[in-house]
Write an enzyme that holds these catalytic residues in place. Structure first.
Site, PDB file in Angstrom:
ATOM      1  N   SER A  28       0.835  -1.208   0.000  1.00 20.51           N
ATOM      2  CA  SER A  28       0.000   0.000   0.000  1.00 20.51           C
ATOM      3  C   SER A  28       0.868   1.255   0.000  1.00 20.51           C
ATOM      4  O   SER A  28       0.618   2.209  -0.752  1.00 20.51           O
ATOM      5  CB  SER A  28      -0.879   0.030   1.253  1.00 20.51           C
ATOM      6  OG  SER A  28      -1.803  -1.022   1.226  1.00 20.51           O
ATOM      7  N   SER A 173     -13.354   0.974   2.578  1.00 24.41           N
ATOM      8  CA  SER A 173     -12.347   0.772   1.532  1.00 24.41           C
ATOM      9  C   SER A 173     -11.355   1.918   1.492  1.00 24.41           C
ATOM     10  O   SER A 173     -11.703   3.053   1.177  1.00 24.41           O
ATOM     11  CB  SER A 173     -13.019   0.645   0.156  1.00 24.41           C
ATOM     12  OG  SER A 173     -12.033   0.724  -0.861  1.00 24.41           O
ATOM     13  N   ASP A 325      -6.786  -8.247   4.498  1.00 26.28           N
ATOM     14  CA  ASP A 325      -5.985  -9.129   3.646  1.00 26.28           C
ATOM     15  C   ASP A 325      -5.451 -10.350   4.395  1.00 26.28           C
ATOM     16  O   ASP A 325      -4.802 -11.217   3.797  1.00 26.28           O
ATOM     17  CB  ASP A 325      -4.811  -8.345   3.045  1.00 26.28           C
ATOM     18  CG  ASP A 325      -5.304  -7.267   2.073  1.00 26.28           C
ATOM     19  OD1 ASP A 325      -6.390  -7.444   1.478  1.00 26.28           O
ATOM     20  OD2 ASP A 325      -4.604  -6.247   1.917  1.00 26.28           O
TER      21      ASP A 325
HETATM   22  C1  S3P Z   1      -5.543  -1.387  -0.001  1.00 31.01           C
HETATM   23  C2  S3P Z   1      -6.812  -1.443   0.535  1.00 31.01           C
HETATM   24  C3  S3P Z   1      -7.545  -2.708   0.718  1.00 31.01           C
HETATM   25  C4  S3P Z   1      -6.628  -3.929   0.647  1.00 31.01           C
HETATM   26  C5  S3P Z   1      -5.664  -3.859  -0.500  1.00 31.01           C
HETATM   27  C6  S3P Z   1      -4.796  -2.611  -0.393  1.00 31.01           C
HETATM   28  C7  S3P Z   1      -4.896  -0.066  -0.178  1.00 31.01           C
HETATM   29  O1  S3P Z   1      -8.522  -2.800  -0.306  1.00 31.01           O
HETATM   30  O2  S3P Z   1      -7.399  -5.098   0.538  1.00 31.01           O
HETATM   31  O3  S3P Z   1      -4.816  -4.988  -0.513  1.00 31.01           O
HETATM   32  O4  S3P Z   1      -3.679  -0.023  -0.401  1.00 31.01           O
HETATM   33  O5  S3P Z   1      -5.601   0.953  -0.077  1.00 31.01           O
HETATM   34  P1  S3P Z   1      -9.980  -2.113  -0.181  1.00 31.01           P
HETATM   35  O6  S3P Z   1      -9.830  -0.656  -0.239  1.00 31.01           O
HETATM   36  O7  S3P Z   1     -10.738  -2.658  -1.359  1.00 31.01           O
HETATM   37  O8  S3P Z   1     -10.522  -2.598   1.130  1.00 31.01           O
END
Ligand code: S3P
Length: 447
Positions: A28, A173, A325
């Protein structure tokens, strides 16, 4: 990613797992470092960037949009940014590979840039919902054309003079929140995002790190984030911590393989990412955090893990955003624990790189564990002894189905195979090598 399938088989190791390791950089934070670097004025230096396929797609996209992105021989990445509003129209289709984060965050950036772009991804990403970002972003004045169901490939015509958004994110999200904030960077006025449940705040942290004015208010379990539009982002060095979502795999493996002791250094411990560690502690896991510090604006520490018996746990839905995750590897731990584990509120798992809820249930069932799905909840019946194993797991182009299957194979009587481990490289290049260096027995094998 059009690589050849890589079948893998994991068997019980001959010795306990041991050693001192680092895991690759946080996915991320790595995506965001490249994106913010490209939107800043000056040269951003990134240390510890994840060089997994997903992040390399983001690097390529930022290059296609006119930023200079280079990897120096010392492993440090340099991004010469173009400033907010300064990105160039890409001559090529932007291919985001397997990465939902790259695709969704980039939609946010492009929505407030006066340019035309086309975006696609691999077969997994082309199945994933994009309306969750397109709907709010359209209110900036941007225009999106997508395949049926709001799927990739999509074409985007960014707004000439983007309007700031005021948006309440309907599902927890961080990707949607971040897309709205990124669009707000090139909109006049204040962009406001409300999230009913707090999700990872790496975008907010990094916006501040690059000099933007961000105000965050906590309301119950949620947050309101306000960003002042059109700031001058100034290049800033970023130190990327080890990814806690990657650390989860060797960590759970070391908990399960009797006699193991493993130290994982430099793991990011942002409280909005550590739900798994809380849950494992409730299960009786021996994980000690050492040397806690702040690096690059994020809390970091070393994790010392010792194997031991685990007991079942109930994981409330409210915890899902902080461990979204990590459910697959938690489910593997639960299948080896004593008692019945119940995981609530897993709806979002259905729209990950695969329908992860279904794929996870299949992973466990094919290896002899007893699992039920009712609505968005999962129940796993542990007996205190690992399930039999011996299954061939369909990974569905999903790294976080392949890796937990291989962790499970380290404790089952029969080895566990996955049909294709090539997607592990999206987030954890070197996973097999690291695990084998710790004592695991994973080999390339035709199932
Ligand atoms: C992430 C947010 C999550 C996560 C993904 C990375 C991010 O997804 O599952 O692996 O870097 O903002 P969602 O925003 O769909 O929950």
């Amino acid at each position: 990613m059009d690589t050849a399938a890589r079948p893998l088989t994991s068997a019980r190791p001959a010795t306990p797992l041991s050693g001192v390791f680092r895991v690759p950089g946080d996915k991320s934070i790595s995506h965001r470092a490249l994106m913010f670097g490209a939107l800043a004025i000056g040269e951003t230096r990134i240390t510890g960037l994840l060089t997994g396929e997903d992040v390399l797609r983001t690097a390529a996209a930022m290059r296609a949009l006119g930023a200079e992105v280079t990897r120096e021989p010392d492993g440090i990445w340099r991004v010469a940014g173009r400033g907010i509003g300064g990105l160039m129209e890409p001559a090529e289709v932007l291919d985001m590979g397997n990465s939902g984060t790259a695709a969704r965050l980039l939609c946010g950036i492009l929505a407030s840039h006066d340019l035309f772009a086309v975006m696609t991804g691999d077969a997994s990403l082309r199945r994933r919902p994009m309306r969750r970002v397109i709907d709010p972003l359209t209110a900036t004045g941007a225009r999106f054309i997508t395949r049926e169901g709001g799927r990739l490939p999509l074409a985007i015509e960014g707004a000439r003079d983007a309007l700031p958004l005021d948006y309440r994110v309907p599902v927890p999200s961080a990707q949607v929140k971040s897309a709205v904030l990124l669009a707000g960077l090139n909109a006049r006025g204040i962009t406001r995002v409300e999230e009913p449940e707090a999700t990872r705040d790496h975008s907010e942290n990094m916006l501040r790190h690059f000099g933007a004015a961000v105000r965050v208010e906590t309301i119950g379990a949620g947050r309101i984030i306000e960003l002042q539009g059109q700031p001058e982002l100034l290049a800033a060095d970023v130190v990327v911590p080890g990814d806690p979502s990657s650390a989860a795999f060797p960590l759970v493996a070391a908990l399960l393989v009797p006699g193991s002791t493993l130290k994982i250094q430099g793991v990011g411990l942002n409280p909005l990412r550590t739900g798994l560690f809380t849950t494992l502690a409730e299960m009786g896991a021996a994980v000690v955090t050492l040397n806690q510090r702040v690096a690059g604006g994020e809390p970091v520490g070393d994790l010392l893990v010792t194997a031991g018996p685990l007991r079942a746990v109930d994981v409330p839905a409210e915890r899902a955003p902080s461990m979204i995750d990590e459910y697959p590897v938690l489910a593997v731990a639960a299948a080896c624990a004593t008692g019945t584990t119940r995981l609530f509120g897993l709806k979002e798992l259905r729209v990950k790189e695969s329908d992860r809820l279904t794929a996870l249930a299949a992973l466990l069932t094919v290896n002899g564990a007893k699992v039920e799905i009712a609505g968005d909840d999962m129940t796993i019946h542990g007996t205190g002894t690992p399930p039999s194993g011996g299954g061939l797991v369909a990974s569905h182009m999903d790294h976080r189905i392949a890796m937990p299957a291989l962790v499970l194979g380290m404790v089952t009587r029969e080895p566990v195979s996955v049909d294709d481990g090539s997607f592990i490289d999206t987030s954890f290049p070197g996973f097999v090598e690291l695990m084998n260096a710790a004592g695991a027995a994973i080999r390339n094998a035709l199932p």
